[in-house]
Design a protein around this motif. Structure first.
Motif, PDB file in Angstrom:
ATOM      1  N   THR A 301      43.772  48.897  34.876  1.00  0.00           N
ATOM      2  CA  THR A 301      42.605  48.859  35.753  1.00  0.00           C
ATOM      3  C   THR A 301      42.391  50.219  36.417  1.00  0.00           C
ATOM      4  O   THR A 301      41.277  50.540  36.813  1.00  0.00           O
ATOM      5  N   ILE A 304      42.292  53.307  32.019  1.00  0.00           N
ATOM      6  CA  ILE A 304      42.173  52.388  30.872  1.00  0.00           C
ATOM      7  C   ILE A 304      42.295  53.101  29.531  1.00  0.00           C
ATOM      8  O   ILE A 304      42.415  52.453  28.490  1.00  0.00           O
ATOM      9  N   ILE A 333      49.371  44.501  35.036  1.00  0.00           N
ATOM     10  CA  ILE A 333      48.232  43.658  34.665  1.00  0.00           C
ATOM     11  C   ILE A 333      48.647  42.653  33.594  1.00  0.00           C
ATOM     12  O   ILE A 333      49.459  42.962  32.724  1.00  0.00           O
ATOM     13  N   ASP A 338      48.490  46.612  28.530  1.00  0.00           N
ATOM     14  CA  ASP A 338      48.651  47.366  29.775  1.00  0.00           C
ATOM     15  C   ASP A 338      49.920  48.210  29.705  1.00  0.00           C
ATOM     16  O   ASP A 338      50.906  47.949  30.397  1.00  0.00           O
ATOM     17  N   SER A 369      38.613  49.465  37.224  1.00  0.00           N
ATOM     18  CA  SER A 369      37.950  48.170  37.402  1.00  0.00           C
ATOM     19  C   SER A 369      38.735  47.316  38.398  1.00  0.00           C
ATOM     20  O   SER A 369      39.868  47.632  38.759  1.00  0.00           O
ATOM     21  N   TYR A 371      39.596  44.213  37.766  1.00  0.00           N
ATOM     22  CA  TYR A 371      40.238  43.110  37.037  1.00  0.00           C
ATOM     23  C   TYR A 371      41.544  42.721  37.721  1.00  0.00           C
ATOM     24  O   TYR A 371      42.271  43.588  38.208  1.00  0.00           O
ATOM     25  N   ARG A 374      42.141  43.628  41.616  1.00  0.00           N
ATOM     26  CA  ARG A 374      42.867  44.814  42.098  1.00  0.00           C
ATOM     27  C   ARG A 374      41.924  45.702  42.886  1.00  0.00           C
ATOM     28  O   ARG A 374      40.732  45.769  42.615  1.00  0.00           O
TER      29      ARG A 374
END
Ligand code: PLP
Length: 386
Positions: A301, A304, A333, A338, A369, A371, A374
């Protein structure tokens, strides 16, 4: 050789965070201005999508570069950072009406148009405002770049730009529309390009298309060759400022400009890539059956690129001098992708150590992001931490 970082200041900050070395950023900008400045008709824009941190944008604006935007939000960010509207260009395959209107209302320099329907909409929206929009056509030159497949943009199969064989027809059409003025051609073949022969191939293509236009007595005012110059991810300290001399000299040598033409560039990664580092803390060292994991508090996040393009970022333990061991460096993540690196040699890690993920200034913070709910990482400038 590791990078040098203000560890003491770092230890007071909540991790993960981005750290921008503004001395390197300013040196990079000075080099760009010096090397492009050798050629009076070269004009450099910064591709805002690489990093739109307002503090970073402001430094780039101060250097005098223009701004290359790919969304209304970026046009807004560029104007807010102080880029003058007459130095803002706007490309993108899917411009919404409000985004076009934003550009029109602010009198940006040029829309890089990617399709006929878009041209018609720009003409309509400009007519409603009693304005004439400057447009360049983004031509898909069908030139490959020797880079990752996800970041080539100039092949016939990619969604970007107008096919070469449609160029004449689209130009003719622009001449019939009263609220657009056709001012140039635009190209962009991809990113992280280190092989100058890819840029030479683009030059040859542009020369060919220009000859085709000259036969029709058309000489455009502006040629824009996009960006794409790569950086050395393997060795961030070896040549932290990319070889802009060679880059601009390649275009000077191979691209034929006609009298009165300006050559525009849109550089993103090469401007900001090496000045940025993602700093993360080791949470746990976990012994697996065949390997050990350094589990860190940054994840995909925050950065990436490794998950998205299998990109490599050099990782250093900046708080340990203990003998190196191999680790898989992974984030928290809930995704198997990840992973920042596998079997990476790091000075022996323990809980609390700080790791630096280098060369993360471009397509790092900006792609973060929320996601897993976070928080977004904060970006700090070196000059703020003094
Ligand atoms: C992404 C992009 C750039 C910048 O690419 P870099 O590889 O970061 O230099 C330039 N122009 C356009 C149109 C882009 O989409």
């Amino acid at each position: 050789m590791k990078g040098t970082f203000p560890i003491e200041q770092f230890s007071a900050l909540r991790t993960p965070f981005y750290y921008y070395d503004t001395t390197l950023l300013r040196d990079t900008l000075d080099t760009i201005n010096r090397e492009a400045g050798r050629y009076p008709n070269f004009c450099v824009h910064y591709a805002v999508k690489a990093n739109a941190n307002p503090k970073v944008l402001r430094i780039i604006k101060e250097s005098g570069l223009g701004a290359d935007c790919v969304s209304g939000g970026e046009v807004r960010a560029a104007l807010k950072a102080g880029f003058p509207a007459h130095k803002v260009v706007y490309a993108g395959v899917g411009k919404s009406d409000w985004e076009i209107e934003l550009g029109l209302d602010n009198d940006i320099f040029c829309f890089n148009v990617e399709s006929v329907p878009e041209l018609e909409v720009i003409n309509q929206l400009a007519a409603a405002r009693g304005k004439v929009a400057h447009v360049a056509f983004r031509i898909n030159p069908n030139v490959g770049a020797h880079t990752h497949a996800n970041i080539t943009t100039g092949l016939a199969e990619n969604k970007f730009g107008i096919a070469m064989e449609d160029m004449d027809r689209v130009i003719d059409m622009a001449h019939t529309l009263p609220h657009v003025k056709f001012v140039g051609l635009h190209f962009h073949i991809g990113s992280q390009i280190l092989d100058m022969s890819d840029f030479v191939a683009l030059c040859n293509r542009v020369n060919q298309l220009q000859e085709q236009l000259v036969q029709r007595h058309i000489i455009v005012e502006h040629i824009n060759v996009g960006g794409g110059l790569g950086i050395d991810y393997q060795h961030p300290n070896r040549q932290p400022i990319p070889d802009f001399a060679e880059y601009f000299a390649t275009y000077h040598k191979h691209l034929k400009l006609y009298p009165g033409q300006t050559l525009h560039f849109e550089l993103g990664r090469a401007v900001v890539g090496q000045c940025g580092t993602l700093v993360t803390r080791v949470l746990y060292v976990k012994q697996g059956s065949h390997k050990q994991f350094a589990i860190v508090d940054a994840g995909m996040t925050d950065l990436i690129r490794p998950a998205l393009y299998q990109a490599y970022h050099k990782i250093e333990n900046i708080t340990s001098e203990a003998p190196a061991e191999a680790y898989d460096v992974v984030g928290p993540i809930c995704e198997s992708s990840d992973v920042f690196g596998k079997a990476i040699d790091l000075n022996r890690c323990q809980r609390g150590d700080l790791l630096a993920l280098r060369s993360a200034g471009a397509y790092g913070e900006i792609m973060a992001s929320g996601y897993n709910c976070r928080e977004l990482p904060i970006g700090y400038l070196s000059e703020e931490l003094k």
